[in-house]
Scaffold this motif. Structure first.
Motif, PDB file in Angstrom:
ATOM      1  N   GLU A 202       2.036  54.002 -25.694  1.00 51.47           N
ATOM      2  CA  GLU A 202       3.247  54.308 -24.934  1.00 51.47           C
ATOM      3  C   GLU A 202       4.496  54.051 -25.784  1.00 51.47           C
ATOM      4  N   ALA A 203       4.493  52.927 -26.475  1.00 54.74           N
ATOM      5  CA  ALA A 203       5.632  52.560 -27.314  1.00 54.74           C
ATOM      6  C   ALA A 203       5.853  53.589 -28.425  1.00 54.74           C
ATOM      7  N   VAL A 204       4.785  53.995 -29.091  1.00 53.45           N
ATOM      8  CA  VAL A 204       4.904  54.950 -30.201  1.00 53.45           C
ATOM      9  C   VAL A 204       5.321  56.325 -29.676  1.00 53.45           C
ATOM     10  N   LEU A 205       4.741  56.741 -28.556  1.00 54.59           N
ATOM     11  CA  LEU A 205       5.038  58.056 -27.985  1.00 54.59           C
ATOM     12  C   LEU A 205       6.508  58.207 -27.596  1.00 54.59           C
ATOM     13  N   LEU A 206       7.070  57.162 -26.979  1.00 51.87           N
ATOM     14  CA  LEU A 206       8.397  57.283 -26.366  1.00 51.87           C
ATOM     15  C   LEU A 206       9.556  56.853 -27.260  1.00 51.87           C
ATOM     16  N   SER A 207       9.294  55.997 -28.234  1.00 47.16           N
ATOM     17  CA  SER A 207      10.385  55.251 -28.874  1.00 47.16           C
ATOM     18  C   SER A 207      10.911  55.860 -30.167  1.00 47.16           C
ATOM     19  N   ASP A 208      12.180  55.529 -30.449  1.00 44.80           N
ATOM     20  CA  ASP A 208      12.757  55.751 -31.771  1.00 44.80           C
ATOM     21  C   ASP A 208      12.482  54.543 -32.665  1.00 44.80           C
ATOM     22  N   ARG A 209      12.486  53.358 -32.042  1.00 45.60           N
ATOM     23  CA  ARG A 209      12.135  52.120 -32.759  1.00 45.60           C
ATOM     24  C   ARG A 209      11.309  51.222 -31.851  1.00 45.60           C
ATOM     25  N   ILE A 210      10.430  50.449 -32.463  1.00 48.01           N
ATOM     26  CA  ILE A 210       9.618  49.473 -31.726  1.00 48.01           C
ATOM     27  C   ILE A 210       9.936  48.081 -32.272  1.00 48.01           C
ATOM     28  N   VAL A 211      10.397  47.208 -31.369  1.00 50.94           N
ATOM     29  CA  VAL A 211      10.725  45.829 -31.721  1.00 50.94           C
ATOM     30  C   VAL A 211       9.523  44.959 -31.360  1.00 50.94           C
ATOM     31  N   MET A 212       8.945  44.300 -32.373  1.00 47.47           N
ATOM     32  CA  MET A 212       7.739  43.489 -32.159  1.00 47.47           C
ATOM     33  C   MET A 212       8.113  42.013 -32.142  1.00 47.47           C
ATOM     34  N   MET A 213       7.818  41.361 -31.032  1.00 44.11           N
ATOM     35  CA  MET A 213       8.178  39.958 -30.848  1.00 44.11           C
ATOM     36  C   MET A 213       7.047  39.037 -31.313  1.00 44.11           C
ATOM     37  N   THR A 214       7.422  37.920 -31.916  1.00 40.70           N
ATOM     38  CA  THR A 214       6.434  36.895 -32.253  1.00 40.70           C
ATOM     39  C   THR A 214       5.994  36.195 -30.965  1.00 40.70           C
ATOM     40  N   ASN A 215       4.915  35.450 -31.045  1.00 37.00           N
ATOM     41  CA  ASN A 215       4.417  34.746 -29.870  1.00 37.00           C
ATOM     42  C   ASN A 215       5.338  33.591 -29.502  1.00 37.00           C
ATOM     43  N   GLY A 216       5.464  33.342 -28.190  1.00 37.84           N
ATOM     44  CA  GLY A 216       6.231  32.199 -27.716  1.00 37.84           C
ATOM     45  C   GLY A 216       5.436  30.921 -27.901  1.00 37.84           C
ATOM     46  N   PRO A 217       6.038  29.742 -27.696  1.00 33.11           N
ATOM     47  CA  PRO A 217       7.463  29.580 -27.379  1.00 33.11           C
ATOM     48  C   PRO A 217       8.357  29.828 -28.601  1.00 33.11           C
ATOM     49  N   ALA A 218       9.660  29.842 -28.370  1.00 32.04           N
ATOM     50  CA  ALA A 218      10.654  30.108 -29.421  1.00 32.04           C
ATOM     51  C   ALA A 218      10.392  31.450 -30.100  1.00 32.04           C
ATOM     52  N   ALA A 219      10.124  32.474 -29.284  1.00 37.67           N
ATOM     53  CA  ALA A 219       9.834  33.798 -29.827  1.00 37.67           C
ATOM     54  C   ALA A 219      11.077  34.391 -30.469  1.00 37.67           C
ATOM     55  N   ARG A 220      10.848  35.186 -31.495  1.00 43.86           N
ATOM     56  CA  ARG A 220      11.924  35.912 -32.162  1.00 43.86           C
ATOM     57  C   ARG A 220      11.411  37.292 -32.544  1.00 43.86           C
ATOM     58  N   ILE A 221      12.279  38.112 -33.098  1.00 46.02           N
ATOM     59  CA  ILE A 221      11.837  39.435 -33.546  1.00 46.02           C
ATOM     60  C   ILE A 221      11.067  39.270 -34.845  1.00 46.02           C
ATOM     61  N   GLY A 222       9.818  39.727 -34.827  1.00 45.45           N
ATOM     62  CA  GLY A 222       8.974  39.623 -36.021  1.00 45.45           C
ATOM     63  C   GLY A 222       9.167  40.805 -36.953  1.00 45.45           C
ATOM     64  N   LEU A 229       8.873  60.215 -35.771  1.00 41.19           N
ATOM     65  CA  LEU A 229       8.312  61.448 -35.209  1.00 41.19           C
ATOM     66  C   LEU A 229       9.431  62.321 -34.647  1.00 41.19           C
ATOM     67  N   GLU A 230       9.363  63.614 -34.917  1.00 35.37           N
ATOM     68  CA  GLU A 230      10.383  64.529 -34.399  1.00 35.37           C
ATOM     69  C   GLU A 230      10.256  64.671 -32.886  1.00 35.37           C
ATOM     70  N   ARG A 231      11.369  65.005 -32.261  1.00 33.15           N
ATOM     71  CA  ARG A 231      11.385  65.295 -30.828  1.00 33.15           C
ATOM     72  C   ARG A 231      11.692  66.772 -30.634  1.00 33.15           C
ATOM     73  N   PRO A 232      11.219  67.386 -29.544  1.00 29.36           N
ATOM     74  CA  PRO A 232      10.363  66.825 -28.489  1.00 29.36           C
ATOM     75  C   PRO A 232       8.954  66.532 -28.995  1.00 29.36           C
ATOM     76  N   ARG A 233       8.309  65.567 -28.331  1.00 31.51           N
ATOM     77  CA  ARG A 233       6.973  65.116 -28.729  1.00 31.51           C
ATOM     78  C   ARG A 233       5.928  65.577 -27.733  1.00 31.51           C
ATOM     79  N   ASN A 234       4.769  65.907 -28.257  1.00 33.61           N
ATOM     80  CA  ASN A 234       3.646  66.357 -27.435  1.00 33.61           C
ATOM     81  C   ASN A 234       2.479  65.410 -27.655  1.00 33.61           C
ATOM     82  N   ARG A 235       2.037  64.735 -26.583  1.00 35.45           N
ATOM     83  CA  ARG A 235       1.012  63.698 -26.732  1.00 35.45           C
ATOM     84  C   ARG A 235      -0.302  64.247 -27.306  1.00 35.45           C
ATOM     85  N   ILE A 236      -0.649  65.485 -26.967  1.00 33.74           N
ATOM     86  CA  ILE A 236      -1.904  66.067 -27.469  1.00 33.74           C
ATOM     87  C   ILE A 236      -1.804  66.312 -28.971  1.00 33.74           C
TER      88      ILE A 236
END
Length: 266
Positions: A202-222, A229-236
């Motif tokens: 879902e994240a790859v299909l819809l997004s321009d960027r994906i922000v991946m968080m580290t595990n909590g506690p004290a989570a930050r952007i990893g 991928l160009e738009r419009p996108r076709n899942r198939i």
């Protein structure tokens, strides 16, 4: 960061209960361009929803600040609309009345009653729910309820649309249809979107960027991954696309490595 449409600057959040404190987020900094679709992904407990709630103005950060279009965010406001996993429709109102409630609140004094009614139906038609205008939430499916929730959010004409796992409670087929619809809406409206998700595809299909968080506690952007991928996108078509598969692999690797690290530490 000041040039970004949305600036999340040095956000930290600590919850206190009695004598114990838990640091949920630490030094989260992110800039989002106008019209960008950004997904935030990470394991349960990494503070994704807390971060979304801070951007929505529903929760105050302990340190740091959020700016939207040059203004500081410190309270909820109609410039930020949230769609939760639970549709949160009022059961005693019809589909049309649920959306009209938001429209009347935001546009009272700006649009006439007739214009507000027309705008309500326009947004229901945008999510293909105009036919169900007179039904109540108990009379429609889970996917349809989420469509109404999205229509209600879009009808507010927010500067920022915040989606908190909006498809999480839906079956796979309904989820796919709604993802496609959100893609089409984003394509046509060019709205700025932040989405929380557990779903890598879902994240790859819809997004321009994906922000991946580290595990909590004290989570930050990893890591932050650009989805080129160009738009419009076709899942198939994307199912065998090399860039799609590389992005998917990068997110899975990040999540798997983080999970393995946590298991090793326990």
């Amino acid at each position: 960061m000041a040039n970004h449409y949305l600036s999340i600057e040095g956000i930290g959040k600590t919850f206190s209960r009695g004598n114990s404190t838990t640091e949920v987020l630490r030094d989260v900094t992110l800039g989002v361009a106008k019209g960008e679709y950004v997904s935030i992904i990470g394991h349960s407990g990494c503070g994704k929803s807390t971060l979304l709630n801070i951007v929505a103005g529903l929760t105050r950060s302990t340190v740091g600040a959020v700016f939207l279009d040059g203004s500081v965010v410190d309270d909820p406001g109609p410039d930020r609309a949230v769609v939760f996993q639970n549709h949160s429709l009022l059961p005693w109102l019809t589909v049309q009345e649920n959306v009209a409630l938001a429209v009347d609140k935001v546009f009272s004094g700006k649009k006439s009653a007739a214009e507000r009614s027309e705008w309500t139906m326009h947004n229901l038609d945008l999510v293909h729910m105009g036919h169900a205008r007179d039904k109540r939430p108990a009379e429609i499916s889970g996917g349809m309820k989420q469509r109404v929730g999205i229509a209600r959010a879009l009808a507010m004409e927010p500067k920022l649309l915040l989606l908190d796992e909006p498809f999480g409670a839906l079956d796979a087929l309904t989820r796919a249809h709604l993802q496609d619809q959100v893609m089409q809406i984003h394509q046509s409206l060019g709205n700025t979107v932040i989405m929380i998700t557990h779903d890598v595809d879902e994240a790859v299909l819809l997004s321009d960027r994906i922000v991946m968080m580290t595990n909590g506690p004290a989570a930050r952007i990893g890591e932050v991954l650009d989805v080129t991928l160009e738009r419009p996108r076709n899942r198939i078509a994307l199912a065998s696309d090399r860039t799609y598969l590389k992005c998917r692999e990068a997110v899975l690797k990040f999540l798997y490595e983080r999970h393995r690290f946590v298991e090793a530490a326990e």
